[in-house]
Motif scaffolding. Sequence first.
Motif, PDB file in Angstrom:
ATOM      1  N   GLU A  78       0.820  -1.218   0.000  1.00  0.00           N
ATOM      2  CA  GLU A  78       0.000   0.000   0.000  1.00  0.00           C
ATOM      3  C   GLU A  78       0.853   1.266   0.000  1.00  0.00           C
ATOM      4  O   GLU A  78       0.372   2.333  -0.391  1.00  0.00           O
ATOM      5  CB  GLU A  78      -0.936   0.004   1.218  1.00  0.00           C
ATOM      6  CG  GLU A  78      -1.908  -1.160   1.272  1.00  0.00           C
ATOM      7  CD  GLU A  78      -2.985  -1.073   0.197  1.00  0.00           C
ATOM      8  OE1 GLU A  78      -3.165   0.013  -0.374  1.00  0.00           O
ATOM      9  OE2 GLU A  78      -3.639  -2.097  -0.063  1.00  0.00           O
ATOM     10  N   ASP A  79       2.102   1.143   0.433  1.00  0.00           N
ATOM     11  CA  ASP A  79       2.989   2.316   0.470  1.00  0.00           C
ATOM     12  C   ASP A  79       3.686   2.551  -0.862  1.00  0.00           C
ATOM     13  O   ASP A  79       4.386   3.565  -1.025  1.00  0.00           O
ATOM     14  CB  ASP A  79       4.066   2.130   1.553  1.00  0.00           C
ATOM     15  CG  ASP A  79       3.477   2.085   2.952  1.00  0.00           C
ATOM     16  OD1 ASP A  79       2.340   2.563   3.128  1.00  0.00           O
ATOM     17  OD2 ASP A  79       4.160   1.563   3.863  1.00  0.00           O
ATOM     18  N   TYR A  80       3.518   1.618  -1.803  1.00  0.00           N
ATOM     19  CA  TYR A  80       4.203   1.735  -3.100  1.00  0.00           C
ATOM     20  C   TYR A  80       3.218   1.515  -4.248  1.00  0.00           C
ATOM     21  O   TYR A  80       3.272   0.509  -4.952  1.00  0.00           O
ATOM     22  CB  TYR A  80       5.357   0.723  -3.183  1.00  0.00           C
ATOM     23  CG  TYR A  80       6.511   1.053  -2.270  1.00  0.00           C
ATOM     24  CD1 TYR A  80       7.509   1.938  -2.660  1.00  0.00           C
ATOM     25  CD2 TYR A  80       6.601   0.483  -0.995  1.00  0.00           C
ATOM     26  CE1 TYR A  80       8.571   2.245  -1.818  1.00  0.00           C
ATOM     27  CE2 TYR A  80       7.661   0.790  -0.148  1.00  0.00           C
ATOM     28  CZ  TYR A  80       8.635   1.666  -0.566  1.00  0.00           C
ATOM     29  OH  TYR A  80       9.691   1.969   0.275  1.00  0.00           O
ATOM     30  N   LYS A 345       4.883   6.411  -0.993  1.00  0.00           N
ATOM     31  CA  LYS A 345       3.918   7.301  -0.366  1.00  0.00           C
ATOM     32  C   LYS A 345       4.437   7.869   0.949  1.00  0.00           C
ATOM     33  O   LYS A 345       3.977   8.918   1.403  1.00  0.00           O
ATOM     34  CB  LYS A 345       2.610   6.548  -0.113  1.00  0.00           C
ATOM     35  CG  LYS A 345       1.798   6.273  -1.357  1.00  0.00           C
ATOM     36  CD  LYS A 345       0.531   5.503  -1.031  1.00  0.00           C
ATOM     37  CE  LYS A 345      -0.411   6.274  -0.139  1.00  0.00           C
ATOM     38  NZ  LYS A 345      -1.690   5.526   0.069  1.00  0.00           N
ATOM     39  N   ARG A 346       5.386   7.158   1.570  1.00  0.00           N
ATOM     40  CA  ARG A 346       5.924   7.643   2.845  1.00  0.00           C
ATOM     41  C   ARG A 346       7.388   7.244   2.953  1.00  0.00           C
ATOM     42  O   ARG A 346       7.893   6.429   2.170  1.00  0.00           O
ATOM     43  CB  ARG A 346       5.123   7.086   4.017  1.00  0.00           C
ATOM     44  CG  ARG A 346       4.954   5.570   4.003  1.00  0.00           C
ATOM     45  CD  ARG A 346       4.167   5.114   5.250  1.00  0.00           C
ATOM     46  NE  ARG A 346       2.918   5.809   5.390  1.00  0.00           N
ATOM     47  CZ  ARG A 346       1.787   5.434   4.813  1.00  0.00           C
ATOM     48  NH1 ARG A 346       1.768   4.354   4.039  1.00  0.00           N
ATOM     49  NH2 ARG A 346       0.690   6.123   5.000  1.00  0.00           N
ATOM     50  N   GLU A 354      17.984   5.678   2.389  1.00  0.00           N
ATOM     51  CA  GLU A 354      16.803   6.472   2.687  1.00  0.00           C
ATOM     52  C   GLU A 354      15.923   6.627   1.449  1.00  0.00           C
ATOM     53  O   GLU A 354      16.391   6.966   0.368  1.00  0.00           O
ATOM     54  CB  GLU A 354      17.226   7.866   3.177  1.00  0.00           C
ATOM     55  CG  GLU A 354      16.045   8.783   3.451  1.00  0.00           C
ATOM     56  CD  GLU A 354      16.478  10.235   3.627  1.00  0.00           C
ATOM     57  OE1 GLU A 354      15.702  11.006   4.219  1.00  0.00           O
ATOM     58  OE2 GLU A 354      17.578  10.603   3.146  1.00  0.00           O
ATOM     59  N   VAL A 355      14.638   6.373   1.627  1.00  0.00           N
ATOM     60  CA  VAL A 355      13.639   6.625   0.591  1.00  0.00           C
ATOM     61  C   VAL A 355      12.656   7.637   1.152  1.00  0.00           C
ATOM     62  O   VAL A 355      12.119   7.449   2.241  1.00  0.00           O
ATOM     63  CB  VAL A 355      12.898   5.325   0.197  1.00  0.00           C
ATOM     64  CG1 VAL A 355      11.781   5.620  -0.796  1.00  0.00           C
ATOM     65  CG2 VAL A 355      13.870   4.301  -0.380  1.00  0.00           C
ATOM     66  N   ARG A 356      12.445   8.718   0.418  1.00  0.00           N
ATOM     67  CA  ARG A 356      11.536   9.772   0.873  1.00  0.00           C
ATOM     68  C   ARG A 356      10.177   9.631   0.191  1.00  0.00           C
ATOM     69  O   ARG A 356      10.072   9.086  -0.906  1.00  0.00           O
ATOM     70  CB  ARG A 356      12.115  11.151   0.555  1.00  0.00           C
ATOM     71  CG  ARG A 356      13.466  11.425   1.190  1.00  0.00           C
ATOM     72  CD  ARG A 356      14.002  12.764   0.725  1.00  0.00           C
ATOM     73  NE  ARG A 356      15.377  12.985   1.160  1.00  0.00           N
ATOM     74  CZ  ARG A 356      16.131  13.995   0.741  1.00  0.00           C
ATOM     75  NH1 ARG A 356      15.649  14.872  -0.133  1.00  0.00           N
ATOM     76  NH2 ARG A 356      17.372  14.115   1.177  1.00  0.00           N
ATOM     77  N   ALA A 357       9.150  10.155   0.837  1.00  0.00           N
ATOM     78  CA  ALA A 357       7.826  10.187   0.218  1.00  0.00           C
ATOM     79  C   ALA A 357       7.923  10.952  -1.097  1.00  0.00           C
ATOM     80  O   ALA A 357       8.510  12.033  -1.166  1.00  0.00           O
ATOM     81  CB  ALA A 357       6.832  10.859   1.147  1.00  0.00           C
ATOM     82  N   GLY A 358       7.357  10.384  -2.157  1.00  0.00           N
ATOM     83  CA  GLY A 358       7.401  11.014  -3.468  1.00  0.00           C
ATOM     84  C   GLY A 358       8.505  10.493  -4.364  1.00  0.00           C
ATOM     85  O   GLY A 358       8.505  10.750  -5.570  1.00  0.00           O
TER      86      GLY A 358
END
Length: 460
Positions: A78-80, A345-346, A354-358
Motif C-alpha cells: 500500500e505504500d508503493y 507514499k511515505r 533512505e527513501v523519501r515520500a514522493g
Amino acid sequence: MPDTTLPTPDTNALPVHVPLVTEPLGLFGSLRAARRNVLEILPHLAVTQPIVSGKMGIRWHMVMDPQAIRHILLEAVEDYPKSDVTKNLLRPAIGESLFIAEGAHWRWQRRAVAPVFSHRNVTGLAPVMSIAADRASARLAQVGPKAVDMADEMVRATFEVISDVTFSGGKSFDRDAVHRAIDAYISEAGKVSLLDILGMPDWIPRPGRLMSARTLKQMKAIADDAISSRRDRAPTDLPPDLLDLLLGAEDPQSERKMSDAELADNLLTFIVAGHETTALTLGWALYLCAFDPKIQEAARDEARALLQGRTATAEDVANLPLTRQIIDETLRLYPPAALVSRTAKRADTLCGREVRAGDTVMLPIYALHRNALLWDNPDSFAPARFADRKSIERYAYLPFGDGPRVCIGASFALQEAVIILATLLSRFRFTAVPGKSPKPVMILTLRAEGGIWLTVDPLD
C-alpha cells in the motif's frame, strides 16, 4: 542460490541483450534514450549491485535486492502504488481497470475477477490454444523452408487465442483492425514523455498520445458492442468464454458486479495483455531455440515423443518439462514487463538507503534477472536453471510480478506458451537468419525491434 553447475559461457556467443549505461547520460540524454528504448537508461551497476539511486528531476531508486523487492510488493504494497508515469501511459486505453486501480477499487475488482482465472477455467480454455497452434502450423507449412518473422506470426497466433476465448459464439469483428489499434497505441502512447518524467498533470497534452487516442475509439467501440451483444444474447449450450465469465464476475464480499464501463476497461486490459506478453515470450523463445540448436533438438525430441504428431493440450503441459524450462528462461532473459515503476507514499529504508515520500522506486526486472549477485552467467541461455524451481530465490525471478498484485493471467499465459511452443517444435526446425538478429527494445513491453526472423523448415 545461483546454480553453480552451469558452464562458463562463451562471451562471444551470448543471446542478444541491451548494452547498459556505463557513463551518466544527464536529464536530456536519458529522455532521448528512453524514447528509443526504456532499457537504455539502466546503469550497468544495476546488474552488479542490490540498489542504485540518483536524481533526474525527481529522486529515484532502482532495486534489485530480493528482500527489498519483497517488502515493496508484499509487506508494504500500500505504500508503493503504481507510479503516475505508468498510469498516465495506460489510463487512456484501460481506464481504472484491475491493472491500474489502487486501494479498495482494486481490491473488489481483484476479488471479483480471481475466479475467472481459476485452474478449471484456464484448463477449459486450452482447446482454443491448441487450435491456434494448429493454425499457426498450417500457415508455416504453406511457406515451406523460408525466412519468417516469427514475432509477427506469434502475435497473430496469440491474438487468435485471446479473441476466440473472449468472443466465442458472438458477433464477428475485424481482428486485424483491433490488433492494429493495439499495436499503434503501444508503439506511440507508450513512449515516455518529458512531461511524465517531470510529473506534469494529466490534462497537459502529450503529442504522441493525442495521435494514438484516435485508435482507441475503435477498440472501445468493439468492447462496448461485445458487452451489449452478449447481454442481449439468448442462452446457449456453448461453454462460457472469458466475456461470459467477466459478465458473471461478482465480489464475494460486497456482491458488487462490474458496470459496463468497468467491464469494457477490464476486457481491453485482458485483450491487450493476454496476447501481447505471450506473443513476445513465444517469439523470444523461438529465437533462443534457434540460437542453441542442441537445446531446440532436445525440446523437439521431448515434444515428438509425447505428442506423436498431434497438437499439445492442457493435459500435456505437466509432461513437457524442458519446454516449460525454455519458457521460464525466456521470461528471465526477456521479461515482457521489463521495468516496473512505483511511487513511495511515505518515508522508508531500502537496502540501508533512505527513501523519501514522493521518490520513484523502480524494479528493473530486466536487470534483476541478469544481476550477477543472483545468477551465474546471467546473460547466457541455460534452461536447466529451472530444472529445480525451488532453487530459484522467489523475489529474484519476477516475470509476472508477485504479492497481491501478481499477474492474474500468469497460468493462462504459461499454459498457452507451452502448448504453442511444443506444437511448433514438434513440427518445424527453426534456424537463425544471418545478419537478422533481433534487438530488444522496451516501450511498454520488451519487443524485438525489426522482428524475429528465422528460417522455418517443416519436418516429416
